[in-house]
Design a protein around this motif. Sequence first.
Motif, PDB file in Angstrom:
ATOM      1  N   GLU A 180      -7.095   1.285 -23.038  1.00  0.00           N
ATOM      2  CA  GLU A 180      -7.227  -0.050 -22.256  1.00  0.00           C
ATOM      3  C   GLU A 180      -8.006  -0.005 -21.148  1.00  0.00           C
ATOM      4  O   GLU A 180      -7.944   0.758 -20.417  1.00  0.00           O
ATOM      5  N   SER A 181      -8.641  -1.042 -20.803  1.00  0.00           N
ATOM      6  CA  SER A 181      -9.362  -1.230 -19.543  1.00  0.00           C
ATOM      7  C   SER A 181      -8.652  -1.791 -18.170  1.00  0.00           C
ATOM      8  O   SER A 181      -8.035  -2.764 -18.785  1.00  0.00           O
ATOM      9  N   LEU A 182      -8.336  -1.393 -17.274  1.00  0.00           N
ATOM     10  CA  LEU A 182      -7.517  -1.741 -16.176  1.00  0.00           C
ATOM     11  C   LEU A 182      -7.900  -2.969 -15.844  1.00  0.00           C
ATOM     12  O   LEU A 182      -7.253  -3.844 -15.456  1.00  0.00           O
ATOM     13  N   ASP A 183      -9.488  -3.324 -15.940  1.00  0.00           N
ATOM     14  CA  ASP A 183      -9.733  -4.399 -15.213  1.00  0.00           C
ATOM     15  C   ASP A 183      -9.581  -5.738 -16.246  1.00  0.00           C
ATOM     16  O   ASP A 183      -9.655  -6.757 -15.509  1.00  0.00           O
ATOM     17  N   ASP A 184      -8.815  -5.538 -17.263  1.00  0.00           N
ATOM     18  CA  ASP A 184      -8.559  -6.611 -17.943  1.00  0.00           C
ATOM     19  C   ASP A 184      -7.139  -7.045 -17.716  1.00  0.00           C
ATOM     20  O   ASP A 184      -6.602  -7.886 -18.540  1.00  0.00           O
ATOM     21  N   HIS A 185      -6.625  -6.199 -16.809  1.00  0.00           N
ATOM     22  CA  HIS A 185      -4.948  -6.492 -16.621  1.00  0.00           C
ATOM     23  C   HIS A 185      -4.671  -6.653 -15.225  1.00  0.00           C
ATOM     24  O   HIS A 185      -3.795  -5.974 -14.680  1.00  0.00           O
ATOM     25  N   ILE A 186      -5.574  -7.385 -14.480  1.00  0.00           N
ATOM     26  CA  ILE A 186      -5.207  -7.586 -13.151  1.00  0.00           C
ATOM     27  C   ILE A 186      -4.169  -8.425 -12.779  1.00  0.00           C
ATOM     28  O   ILE A 186      -3.252  -8.096 -11.705  1.00  0.00           O
ATOM     29  N   GLN A 187      -3.899  -9.391 -13.594  1.00  0.00           N
ATOM     30  CA  GLN A 187      -2.558 -10.094 -13.309  1.00  0.00           C
ATOM     31  C   GLN A 187      -1.416  -9.221 -13.521  1.00  0.00           C
ATOM     32  O   GLN A 187      -0.304  -9.217 -12.853  1.00  0.00           O
ATOM     33  N   MET A 188      -1.300  -8.185 -14.441  1.00  0.00           N
ATOM     34  CA  MET A 188      -0.189  -7.077 -14.743  1.00  0.00           C
ATOM     35  C   MET A 188       0.013  -6.483 -13.353  1.00  0.00           C
ATOM     36  O   MET A 188       0.945  -6.180 -13.000  1.00  0.00           O
ATOM     37  N   LYS A 189      -1.203  -6.034 -12.772  1.00  0.00           N
ATOM     38  CA  LYS A 189      -1.161  -5.278 -11.667  1.00  0.00           C
ATOM     39  C   LYS A 189      -0.606  -6.063 -10.335  1.00  0.00           C
ATOM     40  O   LYS A 189       0.120  -5.420  -9.657  1.00  0.00           O
ATOM     41  N   ASP A 190      -0.797  -7.329 -10.443  1.00  0.00           N
ATOM     42  CA  ASP A 190      -0.090  -8.176  -9.253  1.00  0.00           C
ATOM     43  C   ASP A 190       1.234  -8.042  -9.239  1.00  0.00           C
ATOM     44  O   ASP A 190       1.992  -8.071  -8.596  1.00  0.00           O
ATOM     45  N   ILE A 191       1.769  -8.236 -10.647  1.00  0.00           N
ATOM     46  CA  ILE A 191       3.238  -8.326 -10.858  1.00  0.00           C
ATOM     47  C   ILE A 191       3.929  -7.095 -10.393  1.00  0.00           C
ATOM     48  O   ILE A 191       4.836  -7.105  -9.830  1.00  0.00           O
ATOM     49  N   LEU A 192       3.364  -6.077 -10.833  1.00  0.00           N
ATOM     50  CA  LEU A 192       3.782  -4.775 -10.630  1.00  0.00           C
ATOM     51  C   LEU A 192       3.795  -4.259  -9.128  1.00  0.00           C
ATOM     52  O   LEU A 192       4.723  -3.810  -8.426  1.00  0.00           O
ATOM     53  N   TYR A 200       0.659  -1.308  -0.031  1.00  0.00           N
ATOM     54  CA  TYR A 200      -0.053  -0.106   0.165  1.00  0.00           C
ATOM     55  C   TYR A 200       0.878   1.196   0.045  1.00  0.00           C
ATOM     56  O   TYR A 200       0.326   2.106  -0.657  1.00  0.00           O
ATOM     57  N   LYS A 201       1.916   1.309   0.765  1.00  0.00           N
ATOM     58  CA  LYS A 201       2.701   2.404   0.928  1.00  0.00           C
ATOM     59  C   LYS A 201       3.360   2.875  -0.251  1.00  0.00           C
ATOM     60  O   LYS A 201       3.645   4.024  -0.576  1.00  0.00           O
ATOM     61  N   SER A 202       3.917   1.664  -1.058  1.00  0.00           N
ATOM     62  CA  SER A 202       4.875   2.238  -2.074  1.00  0.00           C
ATOM     63  C   SER A 202       4.652   1.313  -3.695  1.00  0.00           C
ATOM     64  O   SER A 202       4.662   2.315  -4.530  1.00  0.00           O
ATOM     65  N   SER A 203       4.284   0.371  -3.427  1.00  0.00           N
ATOM     66  CA  SER A 203       4.032  -0.323  -4.808  1.00  0.00           C
ATOM     67  C   SER A 203       3.178   0.047  -5.731  1.00  0.00           C
ATOM     68  O   SER A 203       3.192   0.323  -6.894  1.00  0.00           O
ATOM     69  N   TYR A 204       1.796   0.545  -5.104  1.00  0.00           N
ATOM     70  CA  TYR A 204       0.888   0.962  -5.973  1.00  0.00           C
ATOM     71  C   TYR A 204       1.064   2.428  -6.772  1.00  0.00           C
ATOM     72  O   TYR A 204       0.971   2.336  -8.004  1.00  0.00           O
ATOM     73  N   TYR A 205       1.932   3.235  -5.970  1.00  0.00           N
ATOM     74  CA  TYR A 205       2.008   4.578  -6.638  1.00  0.00           C
ATOM     75  C   TYR A 205       3.285   4.560  -7.428  1.00  0.00           C
ATOM     76  O   TYR A 205       3.627   5.347  -8.464  1.00  0.00           O
ATOM     77  N   SER A 206       4.295   3.653  -7.055  1.00  0.00           N
ATOM     78  CA  SER A 206       5.616   3.671  -7.644  1.00  0.00           C
ATOM     79  C   SER A 206       5.604   2.919  -8.820  1.00  0.00           C
ATOM     80  O   SER A 206       6.438   3.333  -9.941  1.00  0.00           O
ATOM     81  N   PHE A 207       4.781   1.841  -8.980  1.00  0.00           N
ATOM     82  CA  PHE A 207       4.904   0.690 -10.046  1.00  0.00           C
ATOM     83  C   PHE A 207       3.598   0.537 -10.979  1.00  0.00           C
ATOM     84  O   PHE A 207       3.619   0.604 -12.043  1.00  0.00           O
ATOM     85  N   TYR A 208       2.418   0.764 -10.098  1.00  0.00           N
ATOM     86  CA  TYR A 208       1.172   0.281 -10.902  1.00  0.00           C
ATOM     87  C   TYR A 208       0.890   1.634 -11.452  1.00  0.00           C
ATOM     88  O   TYR A 208       0.399   1.412 -12.705  1.00  0.00           O
ATOM     89  N   LEU A 209       0.924   2.633 -10.688  1.00  0.00           N
ATOM     90  CA  LEU A 209       0.339   3.835 -11.058  1.00  0.00           C
ATOM     91  C   LEU A 209       0.801   4.358 -12.713  1.00  0.00           C
ATOM     92  O   LEU A 209       0.007   4.704 -13.518  1.00  0.00           O
ATOM     93  N   PRO A 210       2.239   4.594 -12.859  1.00  0.00           N
ATOM     94  CA  PRO A 210       2.852   4.857 -13.973  1.00  0.00           C
ATOM     95  C   PRO A 210       2.296   3.922 -15.411  1.00  0.00           C
ATOM     96  O   PRO A 210       2.178   4.406 -16.256  1.00  0.00           O
ATOM     97  N   VAL A 211       2.466   2.691 -15.167  1.00  0.00           N
ATOM     98  CA  VAL A 211       1.874   1.586 -16.256  1.00  0.00           C
ATOM     99  C   VAL A 211       0.439   1.784 -16.569  1.00  0.00           C
ATOM    100  O   VAL A 211      -0.068   1.774 -17.554  1.00  0.00           O
ATOM    101  N   ALA A 212      -0.339   2.179 -15.271  1.00  0.00           N
ATOM    102  CA  ALA A 212      -1.933   1.935 -15.470  1.00  0.00           C
ATOM    103  C   ALA A 212      -2.196   3.432 -16.373  1.00  0.00           C
ATOM    104  O   ALA A 212      -3.294   3.437 -17.095  1.00  0.00           O
TER     105      ALA A 212
END
Length: 357
Positions: A248-260, A228-240
Amino acid sequence: MASFNRLFIGSSRLSSVGPRTSSSLLNCYSSLPRTTLITTIDMKSKFQQVYDTLKYELLHDPSFVFDDDSRQWVDKMIDYNVPGGKMVRAVSVVDSYWLLKEEEELTDNEVFLACALGWSIEWLQAYLIVHDDIMDGSYTRRGQPCWFRLSEIGMSAVNDGVILRNHVFKILKRYFHNKVYYVHLLDLFNEVEFQTVSGQMIDAIAAHVGEKDLSNYTLSFYRRMVAYKSSYYSFYLPVACAFLMFGESLDDHIQMKDILVEMGIYYQVQNDYLDTFGDPNVFGKTGTDTEERKCSWLVVKALELANEEQKKILNGAYEEYENKTNEELVKSIEAYPNKVVQEILKSCLTKIYRKHK
């Protein structure tokens, strides 16, 4: 290409931009060949002109009547806190969008908008670290005193952080309000900000509890906090952001989100390691996590490896963790069904693997 190089060379001072409008700046861009966009252009130089333009517009926002003192204050505050980092988040937006395009060229407008999204994340980062430094009582950031440590600033930095946060949505409104994905973009930034500050809350609570009892400092708790503190804004947000811009719909890339998110946990472990063992002259930050009994990866591993020569073991444990995590991330990425997404994820991982070397 020559005209593009000239466009992005300039100082960060307000005077270098002057009253030029964003539309006239967009018209200055030449279309960029895919083969040279990322590899031959210095990223910081490339983002500089966009930064100057965004700052100029924020300093002349018609919703607030600036006087000389307030404009100079905000001008200095932005320059001190927003640029100056490694810009991994901002670059990831452009890299990801460029890889998604799979074409020979990016248009003028696409280059500008991708850079603007990248800077929006850097502005968000600035707001977060201004407040984080106050909460942690930190002394240095990016090789200079933390903003609140300046004698003329002090706790005014709290309000400055809020101003930086508002700038994010000023930028998004100015350039994306007429895009079909604008609402999704706002939802994304709001959700990620909430996740990040909630992670900061978990971190703060853990530090208070840790003053008396370290029994809750477990790897599972650490992973939850860091996600919560780092991963979502540092890695998921830029790619999203790049995916939304691409349609693209972000709902179609849940697996990508998990990896990020997993990649972001690795990134935070790396930062925790450098907080103790990194050279402040190299990494620009004086670490205080151990003194403050923060729930860092090193503390979690020290509790697991008690009764040993700590520093030697912790270094070895970090090397083992880094190699194992990198291997697992590469396997997860290569198992992803979409080759373009694989490229994007590998691009993100390359930016952080063995950063301490």
